[in-house]
Design an enzyme around this catalytic site. Structure first.
Site, PDB file in Angstrom:
ATOM      1  CB  VAL A   1     -62.961 -81.669  59.851  1.00 29.80           C
ATOM      2  CG1 VAL A   1     -61.544 -81.249  60.188  1.00 29.80           C
ATOM      3  CG2 VAL A   1     -63.353 -82.943  60.594  1.00 29.80           C
TER       4      VAL A   1
ATOM      5  N   GLY B   1     -95.431 -96.048  74.762  1.00 33.13           N
ATOM      6  CA  GLY B   1     -95.451 -96.156  76.216  1.00 33.13           C
ATOM      7  C   GLY B   1     -94.240 -96.893  76.743  1.00 33.13           C
ATOM      8  CG  ASN B   2     -92.773-100.858  75.866  1.00 32.44           C
ATOM      9  OD1 ASN B   2     -93.629-101.421  75.202  1.00 32.44           O
ATOM     10  ND2 ASN B   2     -92.390-101.300  77.058  1.00 32.44           N
ATOM     11  CB  SER B   3     -90.705 -94.100  74.608  1.00 33.71           C
ATOM     12  OG  SER B   3     -91.046 -94.344  73.271  1.00 33.71           O
TER      13      SER B   3
ATOM     14  CG  HIS C   1     -89.534 -89.353  72.661  1.00 32.49           C
ATOM     15  ND1 HIS C   1     -88.557 -90.313  72.457  1.00 32.49           N
ATOM     16  CD2 HIS C   1     -90.671 -90.047  72.903  1.00 32.49           C
ATOM     17  CE1 HIS C   1     -89.090 -91.511  72.571  1.00 32.49           C
ATOM     18  NE2 HIS C   1     -90.379 -91.381  72.840  1.00 32.49           N
TER      19      HIS C   1
ATOM     20  CG  ASP D   1     -85.246 -89.540  72.377  1.00 33.62           C
ATOM     21  OD1 ASP D   1     -85.598 -88.611  73.121  1.00 33.62           O
ATOM     22  OD2 ASP D   1     -86.042 -90.339  71.859  1.00 33.62           O
TER      23      ASP D   1
END
Length: 489
Positions: A278, A219-221, A118, A148
């Site tokens: 399944v 911002g730490n992402s 992201h 992600d």
């Protein structure tokens, strides 16, 4: 009689010399204080931060967007606020460049960088800023929206400092961890905390998050979560917050998930997950009782469309209790294990069918190729004349062509349509609603009311307290166990 308080001085022998006693107390104090002093000397995280900081990067992305993509003010012509909104792009379609900030970390000296999908999704340009101030443009090698995770690559003239992944499965609740990144665009920053919980799931199929109270903000992402050995055990991905800031509940995707994704992105530029083929649901206590299982564990198969499982002989109603030699606790565990298995591998899958275990050998397909697969529809003979009855808190009617079209059940579906549900019944409490279609009862197909009544009697004779129904709603199947008490006259 009231118990008497005993003075500690009475436990000391009068023959012990005071100096000996003092020496013993000092020795005890030294034994207690020495570890605390040693811990205090090692309390600073500065050496570790200095060691790993050069491998952490800030990521800036830019994207060209239309000015009118955001919410616009609507004001009357000639209003004093007209200029205000015009200045902010309230009219006109001139594009503008939007920027976003995130974090990442280098995993190899030749410039591979890991971050969140992201962070870079939809970006036209990706700029990597290193701890020493150097900036390099990055290209996207591959992304995985399911976890992600994104893998980037930069070209540097010299070997880059990098960090290695650790084993996230060894992380314990209470272990110290360090989060690094670019919080709120403020540049390189370090925060510390502990592992608060393990194996958290948010919304993804393959989720395995480490929860931490180390401060994680916007911002730490994409930044790393380190253990005290300087190994990456997680990728900081999300926070739980009512205001957008850290409240001490952050989530990092476990490194043992990330490493598998990164390896595939590096080799193929995409993920290649195993696919069993399944549709499943968890085994609840009442479902376990209804089919005679000793414990509520495993994954109950609700549908077997065209695919690997059907080719291996798996059937709806089977309970998968073992996959590749390891016990299956629930559906989430099974999905993760299958997804982590190599495409094309043949695995042994143990199922319980009609009270007996059966081993099937399934050659796994590829999940990404099967995302749009349409479940197979069972063929059926001509339907009987319409009939309506009330049982199990339900008003039921045999499917006919008109009902099939109305409910979107498909031409080949055989079963009983639910036309009404008693709101005081267990059936209503467990989610059955008008429009549902019962296609199986007691793990056998039902197409008439008489067949359902037979299944009820068979369950009673077998000593069952509940009856397992396979219900379809808009084509999606699920099992529901209903108490047989609701069927008694």
């Amino acid at each position: 009689m009231q118990p008497k308080a005993v003075s500690l001085s009475r436990t000391i022998s009068p023959n012990v010399h005071p100096r000996v006693l003092l020496l013993a107390l000092l020795t005890l104090a030294f034994m207690v204080l020495h570890p605390l002093v040693a811990l205090a000397q090692q309390a600073s995280l500065a050496p570790l931060a200095e060691k790993i900081s050069p491998s952490v990067v800030n990521i800036t992305t830019s994207t060209v967007v239309s000015r009118n993509t955001g919410p616009q003010g609507i004001v009357p012509e000639g209003s004093p606020f007209e200029d205000f909104f015009r200045d902010r792009g309230g009219n006109g379609d001139n594009p503008r460049r939007s920027s976003a900030l995130g974090s990442g970390f280098v995993i190899s000296e030749d410039g591979f960088v890991v971050t969140n999908n992201h962070v870079i999704e939809g970006a036209d340009e990706i700029l990597i800023e290193f701890f020493n101030g150097e900036e390099l443009e990055a290209e996207v090698i591959g992304t995985d929206p399911n976890t992600d995770i994104a893998l980037l690559k930069v070209e540097a003239e010299e070997a880059l400092p990098f960090v290695s992944f650790g084993d996230s499965d060894t992380a314990r609740v209470g272990d110290w961890v360090i989060a690094m990144g670019n919080p709120l665009g403020q540049g390189f920053s370090v925060s510390a905390g502990i592992v608060s919980a393990r194996n958290r799931a948010l919304s993804g199929t393959y989720d395995d998050y480490i929860q931490t109270d180390a401060a994680i903000n916007r911002g730490n992402s994409g930044g790393p979560l380190f253990n005290m050995g300087g190994e990456v055990i997680g990728v900081n991905t999300a926070i739980l917050s009512p205001n957008g800031g850290s409240i001490g509940i952050g989530f990092s995707m476990a490194s043992n998930v990330v490493t598998r994704v990164v390896d595939q992105l590096k080799e193929f530029g995409e993920t290649r997950r195993g696919w069993l083929g399944v549709r499943i649901q968890d085994v609840t206590e009442d479902v376990a009782e209804a089919i005679g299982l000793e414990e509520a564990a495993g994954a109950l198969v609700t549908d077997v469309p065209e695919g690997p499982a059907r080719e291996a002989g798996m059937e709806a109603g089977d309970v998968i209790i073992s996959f590749a030699g390891e016990a299956v606790g629930d559906t989430r565990e099974l999905v993760r294990r299958v997804g982590n298995s190599p495409v094309g591998e043949t695995v042994r899958v143990t199922v319980v069918r009609d009270g007996k275990s059966k081993v099937l050998r399934v050659t796994l397909g590829r999940r990404e190729e099967a995302e749009g697969a349409v479940p197979a529809v069972a063929q059926s003979p001509d339907a009987d004349e319409p009939a309506t009855t009330q049982m199990l808190g339900l008003t039921l009617q045999v499917l006919n062509d008109e009902l099939r079209e109305e409910l979107g059940a498909g031409d080949g579906v055989l079963g009983l349509a639910v036309t009404e549900v008693d709101e005081t019944s267990e059936a209503f409490e467990k989610g059955l609603r008008p429009g549902d279609v019962i296609v199986e009862a007691g793990q056998a197909k039902v197409g008439t009311v008489a067949e359902l009544e037979t299944r009820v009697e068979e369950a009673r004779e077998a000593g069952r307290k509940s009856l397992l129904l396979l219900v379809r709603r808009a084509g999606d199947p699920r099992f529901v166990a209903l108490s047989l008490a609701d069927s008694e006259e």
